[in-house]
Scaffold this motif. Structure first.
Motif, mmCIF file in Angstrom:
data_model
loop_
_atom_site.group_PDB
_atom_site.id
_atom_site.type_symbol
_atom_site.label_atom_id
_atom_site.label_comp_id
_atom_site.label_asym_id
_atom_site.label_seq_id
_atom_site.Cartn_x
_atom_site.Cartn_y
_atom_site.Cartn_z
ATOM 1 N N PRO A 34 -1.363 2.512 2.729
ATOM 2 C CA PRO A 34 -0.120 1.891 3.232
ATOM 3 C C PRO A 34 0.640 1.101 2.174
ATOM 4 C CG PRO A 34 -1.913 1.588 4.803
ATOM 5 C CD PRO A 34 -2.524 2.152 3.550
ATOM 6 N N GLU A 35 -0.076 0.270 1.418
ATOM 7 C CA GLU A 35 0.595 -0.504 0.364
ATOM 8 C C GLU A 35 1.130 0.423 -0.720
ATOM 9 O OE1 GLU A 35 -0.361 -3.863 -3.070
ATOM 10 O OE2 GLU A 35 -1.875 -3.389 -1.552
ATOM 11 N N GLY A 36 0.324 1.424 -1.086
ATOM 12 C CA GLY A 36 0.754 2.371 -2.102
ATOM 13 C C GLY A 36 1.989 3.140 -1.668
ATOM 14 N N ARG A 37 2.048 3.447 -0.378
ATOM 15 C CA ARG A 37 3.207 4.179 0.146
ATOM 16 C C ARG A 37 4.481 3.338 0.035
ATOM 17 N NH1 ARG A 37 3.523 7.523 5.872
ATOM 18 N NH2 ARG A 37 5.793 7.516 6.075
ATOM 19 N N VAL A 38 4.399 2.077 0.379
ATOM 20 C CA VAL A 38 5.560 1.186 0.267
ATOM 21 C C VAL A 38 6.003 1.083 -1.188
ATOM 22 C CG1 VAL A 38 6.342 -1.204 0.515
ATOM 23 C CG2 VAL A 38 4.998 -0.131 2.337
ATOM 24 N N ARG A 39 5.043 0.921 -2.082
ATOM 25 C CA ARG A 39 5.375 0.787 -3.503
ATOM 26 C C ARG A 39 5.953 2.078 -4.063
ATOM 27 N NH1 ARG A 39 0.492 -1.293 -6.793
ATOM 28 N NH2 ARG A 39 2.132 -1.876 -8.270
ATOM 29 N N ALA A 40 5.434 3.217 -3.603
ATOM 30 C CA ALA A 40 5.933 4.506 -4.092
ATOM 31 C C ALA A 40 7.374 4.730 -3.655
ATOM 32 C CB ALA A 40 5.043 5.640 -3.588
ATOM 33 N N VAL A 41 7.682 4.422 -2.399
ATOM 34 C CA VAL A 41 9.055 4.599 -1.917
ATOM 35 C C VAL A 41 10.003 3.679 -2.684
ATOM 36 C CG1 VAL A 41 10.600 4.307 0.060
ATOM 37 C CG2 VAL A 41 8.371 5.399 0.365
ATOM 38 N N ALA A 42 9.558 2.440 -2.942
ATOM 39 C CA ALA A 42 10.396 1.505 -3.708
ATOM 40 C C ALA A 42 10.632 2.030 -5.118
ATOM 41 C CB ALA A 42 9.733 0.132 -3.753
ATOM 42 N N ALA A 74 5.088 16.135 -5.955
ATOM 43 C CA ALA A 74 3.979 15.357 -5.410
ATOM 44 C C ALA A 74 2.730 16.225 -5.403
ATOM 45 C CB ALA A 74 4.308 14.883 -3.988
ATOM 46 N N THR A 75 1.588 15.611 -5.707
ATOM 47 C CA THR A 75 0.354 16.390 -5.877
ATOM 48 C C THR A 75 -0.673 16.052 -4.795
ATOM 49 O OG1 THR A 75 -0.318 14.769 -7.566
ATOM 50 C CG2 THR A 75 0.766 16.776 -8.320
ATOM 51 N N ALA A 76 -1.926 15.824 -5.171
ATOM 52 C CA ALA A 76 -3.041 15.833 -4.216
ATOM 53 C C ALA A 76 -2.876 14.878 -3.047
ATOM 54 C CB ALA A 76 -4.346 15.531 -4.956
ATOM 55 N N ALA A 77 -2.458 13.641 -3.312
ATOM 56 C CA ALA A 77 -2.392 12.669 -2.219
ATOM 57 C C ALA A 77 -1.430 13.133 -1.135
ATOM 58 C CB ALA A 77 -1.974 11.305 -2.765
ATOM 59 N N ALA A 78 -0.221 13.514 -1.522
ATOM 60 C CA ALA A 78 0.793 13.917 -0.540
ATOM 61 C C ALA A 78 0.424 15.219 0.167
ATOM 62 C CB ALA A 78 2.154 14.052 -1.211
ATOM 63 N N ARG A 79 -0.254 16.116 -0.530
ATOM 64 C CA ARG A 79 -0.568 17.401 0.109
ATOM 65 C C ARG A 79 -1.785 17.298 1.036
ATOM 66 N NH1 ARG A 79 -1.960 19.238 -5.377
ATOM 67 N NH2 ARG A 79 -4.213 19.252 -5.639
ATOM 68 N N ASP A 92 -0.419 12.152 6.898
ATOM 69 C CA ASP A 92 0.949 11.635 6.993
ATOM 70 C C ASP A 92 1.801 12.036 5.789
ATOM 71 O OD1 ASP A 92 -0.570 10.054 5.320
ATOM 72 O OD2 ASP A 92 0.406 8.163 5.886
ATOM 73 N N GLY A 93 1.364 13.052 5.051
ATOM 74 C CA GLY A 93 2.135 13.535 3.919
ATOM 75 C C GLY A 93 3.529 14.003 4.303
ATOM 76 N N PRO A 94 3.666 14.840 5.353
ATOM 77 C CA PRO A 94 5.016 15.270 5.765
ATOM 78 C C PRO A 94 5.908 14.098 6.172
ATOM 79 C CG PRO A 94 3.364 16.730 6.695
ATOM 80 C CD PRO A 94 2.618 15.575 6.088
ATOM 81 N N ASP A 95 5.323 13.097 6.829
ATOM 82 C CA ASP A 95 6.108 11.926 7.211
ATOM 83 C C ASP A 95 6.571 11.159 5.972
ATOM 84 O OD1 ASP A 95 7.070 9.993 9.266
ATOM 85 O OD2 ASP A 95 5.625 8.681 8.259
ATOM 86 N N PHE A 96 5.708 11.103 4.968
ATOM 87 C CA PHE A 96 6.068 10.452 3.699
ATOM 88 C C PHE A 96 7.221 11.198 3.035
ATOM 89 C CE2 PHE A 96 5.165 10.278 -0.985
ATOM 90 C CZ PHE A 96 5.589 8.968 -1.189
ATOM 91 N N GLN A 97 7.169 12.527 3.038
ATOM 92 C CA GLN A 97 8.266 13.321 2.486
ATOM 93 C C GLN A 97 9.581 12.996 3.186
ATOM 94 O OE1 GLN A 97 5.920 17.279 2.767
ATOM 95 N NE2 GLN A 97 7.605 17.692 1.367
#
Length: 512
Positions: free
Chosen positions: A75-83, A104-109, A113-118
């Motif tokens: 969750p924290e990594g996701r916020v930081r990545a979007v920023a 995007a590589t292993a984590a997103a694939r 919740d990878g599609p939601d992150f996209q």
């Protein structure tokens, strides 16, 4: 040299592809790599075969940390990545470059919740994430290695936080590709026992080896964890250079480093080498993987590549004709075009000096050509520092197709372009990467360039010609009438210095 030779687009001194519309379209290219551990944006400047890094920024987000336990992005990594991606999108717009290519590589694939992150990234930043599968990630990383090493042959091994990809390369092509879950984040979940983790790694690598048929080949390491280990290997060996690209290690030596790291204070080493805490955290598990990689694949040599998936994306967009060029010569030509007093003179200087090197190997020829292109690119530097500035520029520059001894040879030749003696230089530890014979050859090349530059008002070949008779150990300088006028006292002194370096007999003759 005939006009056809001069205009030959295939030769290293052929028409520069900067003038080709298909290459000019790549004048500035931005790519973003959204990995399990870091998010990085790189903007490549220029369509040179060895491109410059106009912009390079990384944030250690830890997007894939905890993925093995939760199946979701951190969750924290996701916020930081979007920023970070929001910032990168604005930077790209401000730089006036085309749309960023975002991979995007292993984590997103792998994350549920990878599609939601996209979708969030697209909504918040306007950037479209290209989520690649493991084999495609392996292909792009391998292409990155080929961008820096056109002649590379062996196995590319790219380690990330949650995966490790392997790919065969050779003859400029990417072959069999394999994706594994040997990233440190995932390995931490296997077992608390190093022996059990080693058995698991062995089993995975044995399957990979069966597909790759890779035993005894060279391995090219791609990825931040590998680069840290290589930097620590340099620390253990007191290696005189810290450029990681094309740093080469023998398996036995690297195993000694892995043993050393098991008993070392990693926090102390982290401070000494300037490594981030987030990166050093993954090193112990990466060391376990590397140890088993050596055991199973039995490589002949292990080389570090600073080029990976981002450079692979650039390679993907390059016209085929640009891919075929020598990255070292293209980089040198680009520097000459923008930084020398007389762009284009480097080629003339090379042709003038060519008789001195009649039986030189192809590898040495390309170093001579690069030196001639770079011989006058630090002229703005204060004269007292010009020689060492030349050396520093070459040995530290981002150059592909150039190993460490090649860097030192090129740097030493350029040092002698401006300075007769290297005795007492602060750079002496680096000279030891060359044999005494190689140091002498670099000195001769440098002093030859120093002399040839005295004819820079025209094409040296129009007023003078060098005739080297190795069987008689004689170097004859044949001069026209105008050549005699240009052969003043300073030029004579430089010719004498060249003769002394060659330990040859000097002759001065007439040329019609």
């Amino acid at each position: 040299m005939s006009k056809n030779d001069t205009d030959d687009d295939n030769g290293p001194f052929g028409r520069p592809l900067f003038d080709d519309p298909s290459a000019r379209a790549l004048s500035r290219v931005g790519v973003v790599d959204v990995g399990s551990n870091s998010v990085r944006m790189v903007v490549f400047d220029g369509a040179a075969r060895s491109p410059a890094y106009f912009f390079n920024e990384k944030l250690m987000c830890g997007l894939g940390k905890g993925l093995a336990e939760t199946g979701r992005l951190n969750p924290e990594g996701r916020v930081r990545a979007v920023a970070a991606l929001r910032r990168f999108a604005l930077l790209a717009k401000g730089m006036g470059i085309g749309p960023l290519t975002v991979v995007a590589t292993a984590a997103a694939r792998d994350a549920s919740d990878g599609p939601d992150f996209q979708a969030e990234v697209l909504r918040e930043t306007g950037l479209r994430l290209w989520v690649v599968d493991g084999p495609e990630e392996a292909r792009l990383s391998a292409q990155g290695v080929l961008l820096g090493w056109p002649e590379a042959k062996g196995i590319v091994c790219d380690i990330g936080g949650n995966s490790m990809e392997l790919a065969q390369i050779g003859d400029g092509q990417v072959g069999t590709r394999v994706s594994t879950q040997l990233g440190p984040f995932r390995l931490a979940r296997i077992s608390d026992s190093p022996k059990k983790r080693a058995a698991h790694i062995d089993q995975v690598l044995a399957d990979c080896q069966a597909q790759l048929q890779s035993e005894g080949q060279r391995i090219y390491l791609v990825g931040g964890s590998w680069r840290v280990i290589a930097r620590l290997d340099m620390e253990r060996r007191n290696y005189p250079m810290t450029v990681l690209h094309e740093y080469r290690m023998l398996p036995a030596d690297l195993l000694q480093t892995l043993d050393w790291l098991e008993t070392s204070n990693l926090e102390d080493l982290r401070t000494r080498t300037g490594t981030s805490s987030a990166r050093m955290e993954l090193v112990p598990l990466a060391c376990e993987v590397l140890r088993e990689l050596i055991k199973v694949l039995k490589p002949s040599e292990i080389d570090v590549s600073s080029y990976g998936i981002r450079e692979g994306l650039l390679y993907e967009q390059m016209p085929a004709r640009l891919r075929a060029r020598d990255p070292l010569i293209e980089a040198a030509r680009s520097v000459e075009k923008t930084m020398s007093r007389i762009p284009g003179f480097g080629k003339k200087l090379y042709e003038f000096l060519q008789p001195l090197f009649p039986h030189t190997t192809p590898d040495r020829v390309r170093l001579i050509k690069a030196a001639c292109l770079l011989h006058d690119t630090t002229w703005r530097t204060h004269p007292d520092y010009r020689a060492e500035a030349c050396f520093d520029n070459v040995t530290r520059a981002n150059l592909g197709g150039l190993d460490h001894p090649g860097r030192v040879f090129l740097g030493l030749a350029l040092l002698h372009r401006y300075k007769n003696s290297r005795s007492g230089s602060r750079l002496e530890p680096l000279f030891q990467l060359l044999s005494e014979a190689e140091q002498r050859d670099a000195e001769i090349l440098g002093k030859a360039m120093r002399f040839g530059a005295m004819f820079a008002v025209s094409d040296p070949s129009d007023v003078a010609r060098l005739v080297w008779r190795p069987e008689l150990n004689q170097l004859e300088l044949k001069l026209t009438k105008n050549g005699h006028a240009l052969f003043g006292e300073v030029a004579q002194a430089r010719f004498t210095s060249l003769i002394n370096a060659m330990k040859a007999e000097a002759l001065i003759g007439e040329r019609a």
